[in-house]
Structures are given as C-alpha cells and as structure tokens.
Design an enzyme around this catalytic site. Structure first.
Site, PDB file in Angstrom:
ATOM      1  N   GLY A 118       0.770  -1.338  -0.083  1.00  0.00           N
ATOM      2  CA  GLY A 118      -0.025   0.129   0.055  1.00  0.00           C
ATOM      3  C   GLY A 118       0.889   1.398   0.056  1.00  0.00           C
ATOM      4  O   GLY A 118       1.933   1.112   0.088  1.00  0.00           O
ATOM      5  N   GLY A 160       0.018  -1.673   6.303  1.00  0.00           N
ATOM      6  CA  GLY A 160      -0.983  -0.575   6.508  1.00  0.00           C
ATOM      7  C   GLY A 160      -2.233  -1.157   7.042  1.00  0.00           C
ATOM      8  O   GLY A 160      -2.426  -2.198   6.964  1.00  0.00           O
ATOM      9  N   ASP A 210      -6.928  -0.222   6.152  1.00  0.00           N
ATOM     10  CA  ASP A 210      -8.010   0.354   5.714  1.00  0.00           C
ATOM     11  C   ASP A 210      -8.777   1.170   6.959  1.00  0.00           C
ATOM     12  O   ASP A 210      -9.305   2.177   6.712  1.00  0.00           O
ATOM     13  CB  ASP A 210      -8.801  -0.351   4.891  1.00  0.00           C
ATOM     14  CG  ASP A 210      -7.884  -0.728   3.438  1.00  0.00           C
ATOM     15  OD1 ASP A 210      -7.445   0.203   2.733  1.00  0.00           O
ATOM     16  OD2 ASP A 210      -7.873  -1.908   3.500  1.00  0.00           O
ATOM     17  N   GLY A 222      -7.639  -3.257   1.046  1.00  0.00           N
ATOM     18  CA  GLY A 222      -8.048  -2.161  -0.030  1.00  0.00           C
ATOM     19  C   GLY A 222      -6.957  -2.234  -1.325  1.00  0.00           C
ATOM     20  O   GLY A 222      -7.403  -2.086  -2.551  1.00  0.00           O
ATOM     21  N   GLU A 254      -0.982 -11.138   3.026  1.00  0.00           N
ATOM     22  CA  GLU A 254      -0.649 -10.002   4.039  1.00  0.00           C
ATOM     23  C   GLU A 254      -1.176 -10.721   5.364  1.00  0.00           C
ATOM     24  O   GLU A 254      -0.490 -10.593   6.232  1.00  0.00           O
ATOM     25  CB  GLU A 254      -1.704  -8.815   4.084  1.00  0.00           C
ATOM     26  CG  GLU A 254      -1.097  -7.819   3.108  1.00  0.00           C
ATOM     27  CD  GLU A 254      -2.297  -6.589   2.840  1.00  0.00           C
ATOM     28  OE1 GLU A 254      -1.508  -5.677   2.396  1.00  0.00           O
ATOM     29  OE2 GLU A 254      -3.143  -6.654   3.002  1.00  0.00           O
TER      30      GLU A 254
HETATM   31  C1  5RP Z   1      -3.737  -3.871   1.072  1.00  0.00           C
HETATM   32  C2  5RP Z   1      -4.134  -3.201   2.206  1.00  0.00           C
HETATM   33  C3  5RP Z   1      -3.395  -1.881   2.382  1.00  0.00           C
HETATM   34  O1  5RP Z   1      -2.489  -1.991   3.635  1.00  0.00           O
HETATM   35  C4  5RP Z   1      -4.496  -0.947   2.913  1.00  0.00           C
HETATM   36  O2  5RP Z   1      -5.477  -0.783   1.680  1.00  0.00           O
HETATM   37  C5  5RP Z   1      -4.014   0.577   3.011  1.00  0.00           C
HETATM   38  O3  5RP Z   1      -3.425   0.885   1.943  1.00  0.00           O
HETATM   39  P1  5RP Z   1      -2.841   2.514   1.806  1.00  0.00           P
HETATM   40  O4  5RP Z   1      -1.649   2.736   2.859  1.00  0.00           O
HETATM   41  O5  5RP Z   1      -2.669   2.764   0.672  1.00  0.00           O
HETATM   42  O6  5RP Z   1      -4.094   3.362   2.281  1.00  0.00           O
HETATM   43  O7  5RP Z   1      -4.497  -3.756   3.137  1.00  0.00           O
HETATM   44  O8  5RP Z   1      -4.210  -4.921   0.620  1.00  0.00           O
END
Ligand code: 5RP
Length: 233
Positions: A29, A85, A87, A99, A106
C-alpha cells in the site's frame, strides 16, 4: 499536513521498530511504501541488516528496485515483525485490510510474524469497523454463488471488485468481493468465522488480535499506539 505527508510520517516512524538482524514482513500500500523506501535507505546508508518477505508482487517489485534483500516466506522459520498498512483500525486494534487486494498474503505473513506493526494516517481510526467496504477474497469458480451467499449472510450489497471492465484478479489468481456493511461490525471475529465457512471464500480482510502497535499520523504529528497486552506492550 496532506494525507500523503501523514502517510510518510507514519511509514517512516515505524522503521524505529526494526533492529539489525531482523526478518521482516513487508506490507502493501501507499503508506508502507514509505516504510520500504526508508528501510532500503537505512540498509544502504546505515548498514541496517534486514531481509524482507513481501506481501504482494507490487511490494516485491518495489523492494527489488530499491535493492532491499528478500527471502521466500517458506524459507524462513518465522518473521520478527510485519509492518503493514490498514484501511480501518478500531479501538481494540482490530483491522480491515485488503483495499489493495493483498489481504491473503498479508494475513499469511502476519500469522508468520512475532508482531504486527500498522502504519496509517488518522482517517483510518474508527469506533466500529465497516464503513470501509470489507474485502473478501473468493475463488473465481462459483464466484456469483459466493457473492450472493456473502450478501445474504451479511445482509448488505456485495460487489465484485473490477479492474476496468474485467474482474480484478489478485496475486493468487482469485477475485475480491467488497461487502458494503456500513459501520456495523461489532463482532468482527464472528463475522470472519461465518464468512470463512462459505466454501468459495478464501480469506477475509478482518485482522483480529494481530495488530500490536499502530503508528498513526495526522495534523498533530505521529503517535505510537500500543495494544495493551499485545506482543509489543
Ligand atoms: C492492501 C492493504 C493496504 O495495507 C491498505 O489498503 C492500506 O493502504 P494505504 O496505505 O494505501 O491506504 O490492506 O491489501
């Protein structure tokens, strides 16, 4: 402070959790992007001796481009810490993730790690999870059936995530359903268990009891939030 500045602040602050000799999970992310860039800088300029396991092809490619050494998850017994990261983060350090469609890798990497550190801007903190549509990785086979079963189980709209005019395909060759529950997930562990009971569900973007520390950044700077009783408390 812009959102990207907050993400950068949080992403870099989390590097202080890392010590030489550690094996790291590298999340996915735009926030953890800053972590990976800073880890690579410390590796090259300060002799920080680390290896990473990426949680997505995107992070693999970023780390490779930056010259940060990587290993396969299967080639290590365990990881010291994963930095990733989120959401949404609630007061109990429960997370919605996915997201970026990387939730399966993950979660695999998080489960193989001795601790989980999350990096986020302060828009991600919520009282109750679910305003961010819940990502659920499903098999393409029987995908329509699974989509309808998820909508029925959760009592909400469940949409197939698209990439242009085609269903988005994850790094694992699967699809993603986004469940529009609204901020109603008061018992996310029960929601996760019910969804995982559906045969077509591969993984759910709820991370319960995994996150130990959150580096959260906003207008007033960065703060380190520690889960009471967690592995870094
Ligand atoms: C990917 C994730 C990301 O960690 C999450 O969407 C956060 O992304 P960002 O730091 O771009 O807001 O879960 O699958």
């Amino acid at each position: 402070m812009s959102i990207d500045e907050a993400k950068r602040l949080a992403g870099i602050a989390a590097c202080d959790e890392v010590k030489s000799g550690m094996k790291l999970g590298l999340g996915t992310g735009s926030t953890v992007h800053h972590t990976v860039v800073e880890l690579a800088r410390r590796y090259h300029e300060e002799g920080l001796d680390v290896v990473g396991v990426p949680t997505s092809i995107a992070t693999h490619d970023l780390a490779t481009e930056l010259g940060l050494p990587l290993v396969e998850l299967d080639d290590v017994d365990a990881l010291d810490v994963v930095i990733d990261g989120a959401d949404e983060v609630d007061q109990a350090f429960q997370l919605i993730k996915g997201g970026g469609a990387a939730l399966l890798r993950e979660k695999l990497v998080a489960q193989a790690s001795g601790a989980m550190v999350v990096v986020a801007d302060d828009r991600k903190m919520v009282d109750t999870l679910g305003a961010f549509p819940l990502p659920i990785e499903i098999t393409p086979f029987g995908g329509g059936t699974t989509q309808r079963a998820i909508a029925s189980l959760l009592g909400c709209d469940a949409s197939l995530r698209m990439d242009g005019d085609q269903p988005l395909v994850t790094d694992n060759g699967n699809h993603i359903i986004d469940a529009h529950t609204g901020p109603t997930l008061t018992d996310p562990a029960a929601t996760e268990a019910a969804l995982l009971a559906l045969a077509g569900v591969v993984q759910v973007g709820l991370f319960i009891g995994m996150c130990d520390v959150v580096h959260l950044a906003g207008a007033s700077g960065a703060e380190r939030l520690v889960r009471p009783g967690g592995r870094l408390a």
